[in-house]
Design an enzyme around this catalytic site. Structure first.
Site, PDB file in Angstrom:
ATOM      1  N   GLN A 192       4.521  -5.806  -6.655  1.00 57.95           N
ATOM      2  CA  GLN A 192       3.432  -5.336  -7.506  1.00 57.95           C
ATOM      3  C   GLN A 192       3.940  -4.269  -8.468  1.00 57.95           C
ATOM      4  OE1 GLN A 192       0.142  -2.582  -6.476  1.00 57.95           O
ATOM      5  NE2 GLN A 192      -1.176  -4.345  -6.893  1.00 57.95           N
ATOM      6  N   CYS A 244      -5.569   0.631  -9.253  1.00 59.52           N
ATOM      7  CA  CYS A 244      -5.312   1.960  -8.679  1.00 59.52           C
ATOM      8  C   CYS A 244      -5.984   3.041  -9.523  1.00 59.52           C
ATOM      9  CB  CYS A 244      -3.808   2.209  -8.591  1.00 59.52           C
ATOM     10  SG  CYS A 244      -3.444   3.851  -7.951  1.00 59.52           S
ATOM     11  N   MET A 291       0.858  -1.182   0.000  1.00 59.97           N
ATOM     12  CA  MET A 291       0.000   0.000   0.000  1.00 59.97           C
ATOM     13  C   MET A 291       0.894   1.233   0.000  1.00 59.97           C
ATOM     14  SD  MET A 291      -3.164  -1.182   2.458  1.00 59.97           S
ATOM     15  CE  MET A 291      -2.193  -2.006   3.705  1.00 59.97           C
ATOM     16  N   ASN A 321     -10.643  -9.363  -2.100  1.00 60.05           N
ATOM     17  CA  ASN A 321     -10.092  -8.248  -1.319  1.00 60.05           C
ATOM     18  C   ASN A 321     -11.151  -7.161  -1.182  1.00 60.05           C
ATOM     19  OD1 ASN A 321      -8.512  -5.336  -2.244  1.00 60.05           O
ATOM     20  ND2 ASN A 321      -7.925  -6.283  -0.311  1.00 60.05           N
ATOM     21  N   GLY A 322     -11.040  -6.415  -0.091  1.00 62.40           N
ATOM     22  CA  GLY A 322     -11.879  -5.243   0.075  1.00 62.40           C
ATOM     23  C   GLY A 322     -12.749  -5.317   1.319  1.00 62.40           C
ATOM     24  N   GLY A 323     -12.432  -4.498   2.308  1.00 62.65           N
ATOM     25  CA  GLY A 323     -13.297  -4.360   3.479  1.00 62.65           C
ATOM     26  C   GLY A 323     -13.303  -5.565   4.402  1.00 62.65           C
ATOM     27  N   HIS A 342     -10.430  -6.751  -5.968  1.00 60.89           N
ATOM     28  CA  HIS A 342     -10.993  -5.792  -5.006  1.00 60.89           C
ATOM     29  C   HIS A 342     -12.460  -5.660  -5.389  1.00 60.89           C
ATOM     30  CE1 HIS A 342     -10.678  -1.506  -3.062  1.00 60.89           C
ATOM     31  NE2 HIS A 342     -11.657  -2.218  -2.573  1.00 60.89           N
ATOM     32  N   ARG A 348      -6.051  -2.717   4.698  1.00 61.82           N
ATOM     33  CA  ARG A 348      -6.063  -1.781   5.824  1.00 61.82           C
ATOM     34  C   ARG A 348      -6.125  -2.484   7.176  1.00 61.82           C
ATOM     35  NH1 ARG A 348     -10.538   1.801   2.839  1.00 61.82           N
ATOM     36  NH2 ARG A 348     -11.055  -0.330   2.221  1.00 61.82           N
ATOM     37  N   LYS A 394      -4.069  -7.835 -10.032  1.00 63.90           N
ATOM     38  CA  LYS A 394      -5.012  -7.327  -9.017  1.00 63.90           C
ATOM     39  C   LYS A 394      -5.907  -6.300  -9.695  1.00 63.90           C
ATOM     40  CE  LYS A 394      -5.376  -5.345  -4.401  1.00 63.90           C
ATOM     41  NZ  LYS A 394      -5.355  -3.884  -4.390  1.00 63.90           N
TER      42      LYS A 394
HETATM   43  C1  LIG Z   1      -2.729   3.931   1.756  1.00 59.66           C
HETATM   44  C2  LIG Z   1      -3.131   2.871   0.762  1.00 59.66           C
HETATM   45  C3  LIG Z   1      -2.307   2.599  -0.301  1.00 59.66           C
HETATM   46  C4  LIG Z   1      -2.651   1.604  -1.227  1.00 59.66           C
HETATM   47  N1  LIG Z   1      -1.773   1.287  -2.225  1.00 59.66           N
HETATM   48  C5  LIG Z   1      -2.050   0.241  -3.029  1.00 59.66           C
HETATM   49  C6  LIG Z   1      -1.090  -0.222  -3.965  1.00 59.66           C
HETATM   50  O1  LIG Z   1       0.025   0.293  -4.059  1.00 59.66           O
HETATM   51  N2  LIG Z   1      -1.446  -1.273  -4.764  1.00 59.66           N
HETATM   52  C7  LIG Z   1      -2.668  -1.883  -4.661  1.00 59.66           C
HETATM   53  O2  LIG Z   1      -2.934  -2.841  -5.381  1.00 59.66           O
HETATM   54  N3  LIG Z   1      -3.576  -1.474  -3.780  1.00 59.66           N
HETATM   55  C8  LIG Z   1      -3.284  -0.435  -2.965  1.00 59.66           C
HETATM   56  N4  LIG Z   1      -4.211  -0.053  -2.031  1.00 59.66           N
HETATM   57  C9  LIG Z   1      -5.519  -0.727  -1.992  1.00 59.66           C
HETATM   58  C10 LIG Z   1      -5.465  -1.951  -1.091  1.00 59.66           C
HETATM   59  O3  LIG Z   1      -4.516  -2.890  -1.560  1.00 59.66           O
HETATM   60  C11 LIG Z   1      -6.818  -2.650  -1.057  1.00 59.66           C
HETATM   61  O4  LIG Z   1      -7.150  -3.098  -2.340  1.00 59.66           O
HETATM   62  C12 LIG Z   1      -7.938  -1.748  -0.558  1.00 59.66           C
HETATM   63  O5  LIG Z   1      -7.523  -0.950   0.527  1.00 59.66           O
HETATM   64  C13 LIG Z   1      -9.149  -2.582  -0.152  1.00 59.66           C
HETATM   65  O6  LIG Z   1      -8.779  -3.604   0.741  1.00 59.66           O
HETATM   66  P1  LIG Z   1      -8.861  -3.434   2.349  1.00 59.66           P
HETATM   67  O7  LIG Z   1     -10.274  -3.011   2.649  1.00 59.66           O
HETATM   68  O8  LIG Z   1      -8.492  -4.769   2.893  1.00 59.66           O
HETATM   69  O9  LIG Z   1      -7.882  -2.358   2.726  1.00 59.66           O
HETATM   70  C14 LIG Z   1      -3.874   0.919  -1.095  1.00 59.66           C
HETATM   71  C15 LIG Z   1      -4.702   1.199  -0.006  1.00 59.66           C
HETATM   72  C16 LIG Z   1      -4.339   2.154   0.922  1.00 59.66           C
HETATM   73  C17 LIG Z   1      -5.235   2.417   2.112  1.00 59.66           C
END
Ligand SMILES: Cc1cc2nc3c(=O)[nH]c(=O)nc-3n(C[C@H](O)[C@H](O)[C@H](O)COP(=O)(O)O)c2cc1C
Length: 319
Positions: A53, A83, A1, A194-196, A154, A217, A122
């Site tokens: 990634q 992204c 992230m 993935n997601g939430g 996601h 997160r 992804k």
């Molecule tokens: C600060 C931040 C940076 C992120 N950077 C990336 C990234 O570099 N590559 C990516 O695939 N997802 C990135 N994400 C998204 C997360 O990988 C994930 O898909 C998204 O937060 C939903 O999953 P979660 O609810 O488990 O966090 C980022 C999320 C956050 C909060």
């Protein structure tokens, strides 16, 4: 992230789970090809299994970057098709590639031809006005035919116009069923959701429908949860009995890093959420946020923060 994770974070998380797979934040092909590789791509052997990634869309640049990363020892190449930031859209990569499955497939095929390790993608369930029912199936067919070894989805759309990246992680509704249907329609393809996903109980429930779960997160903000990953999801013993023991195991790493000129906070900022529901957790966080950010802060500072945690193991080990 991006802006959150780095090699120090992955090393720390690896102390908490042997089995979870770690992913780097997105690194663009431009950075891999022309940037400071040691800084951007360096990692500790203890981090395995670790995936890198990539962000990019030019098949030749992806292939060359994938080869560099495979040579460095990464275990998987993952392509970012999720992204939504403007910068990434301007570079024609990230989530906007959901509208260009042919280009993604070309990139995947080029990387597969260049490396022997798994190549994964992804993505989102869709973007903007795409109908996720049809477009995600079509996207998946193309990238699977190009040789993708897994798809991490996601489970929400990205809306590329009008929402910030942060809003795009929260506002478009989650649709887990769409990902479950994708798995049912592609039984031979590894599908990771993935997601939430906030807890390991939720993760376990998803595993009844898909092959894997990616936590972003929740893993970062509540690293204490990771200590339960090996016992609860893999049926193996946890690397440490308590978060405090894992924290103590970080001390030699901190000492080595500080000797190389790394600042304490660059490592310990990832550990502020390590203690949950134990007396002293807040004092631990406060000490790291105050003494821990001062010039000259070192492993002793971290140990002092740890001594504030009245978890039984912390007291015994620090005594
Ligand atoms: C600060 C931040 C940076 C992120 N950077 C990336 C990234 O570099 N590559 C990516 O695939 N997802 C990135 N994400 C998204 C997360 O990988 C994930 O898909 C998204 O937060 C939903 O999953 P979660 O609810 O488990 O966090 C980022 C999320 C956050 C909060």
């Amino acid at each position: 992230m991006m802006d959150w994770t780095d090699r120090h974070c992955r090393f720390f998380h690896r102390l908490l789970t042997r089995r979870a797979r770690m992913y780097t934040e997105m690194i663009t092909t431009g950075a891999v090809l022309h940037g400071d590789r040691a800084r951007l791509l360096g990692f500790d052997p203890a981090e395995h299994p670790v995936a890198v990634q990539l962000g990019g869309s030019d098949p030749a640049a992806l292939a060359q970057s994938a080869r560099i990363c495979a040579d460095l020892g990464y275990d998987e190449i993952n392509l970012n098709v999720g992204c939504p930031s403007d910068r990434v859209q301007n570079g024609r990569f990230g989530a906007c590639l959901m509208a260009e499955p042919e280009l993604v497939a070309d990139g995947v095929a080029a990387m597969k031809a260049a490396v022997a390790i798994p190549v994964t993608v992804k993505c989102r369930i869709g973007i903007d006005d795409q109908d996720p029912e049809a477009s995600l199936d079509a996207f998946t067919r193309r990238v699977a035919a190009a040789g993708a070894d897994a798809l991490i989805v996601h489970a929400r759309k990205a809306w590329l116009d009008g929402l910030s990246p942060r809003e795009n992680r929260n506002i478009p509704p989650l649709d887990y069923d769409r990902v479950y249907r994708l798995k049912r329609a592609n039984p031979a393809l590894e599908i990771v959701i993935n997601g939430g996903i906030a807890t390991l109980a939720e993760a376990a429930a998803h595993l009844a429908h898909v092959d894997g779960v990616m936590m972003g997160r929740a893993a970062y903000q509540d690293p204490w949860r990771l200590l339960a990953v090996d016992p609860e999801l893999f049926g193996e013993t946890a690397p440490f009995a308590t978060p405090a023991q894992a924290a103590l195991a970080l001390v030699p790493y901190i000492e080595r890093a500080i000797a190389r000129g790394v600042r304490l906070n660059a490592i310990t900022r990832h550990a502020v959420g390590l203690f949950h529901a134990v007396p002293g957790a807040r004092a631990f966080r406060r000490h790291l946020a105050t003494a821990g950010v001062k010039p000259g802060a070192d492993a002793e500072t971290f140990l002092a923060a740890l001594a504030l945690v009245r978890e039984e193991a912390a007291c015994t080990a620090a005594a």
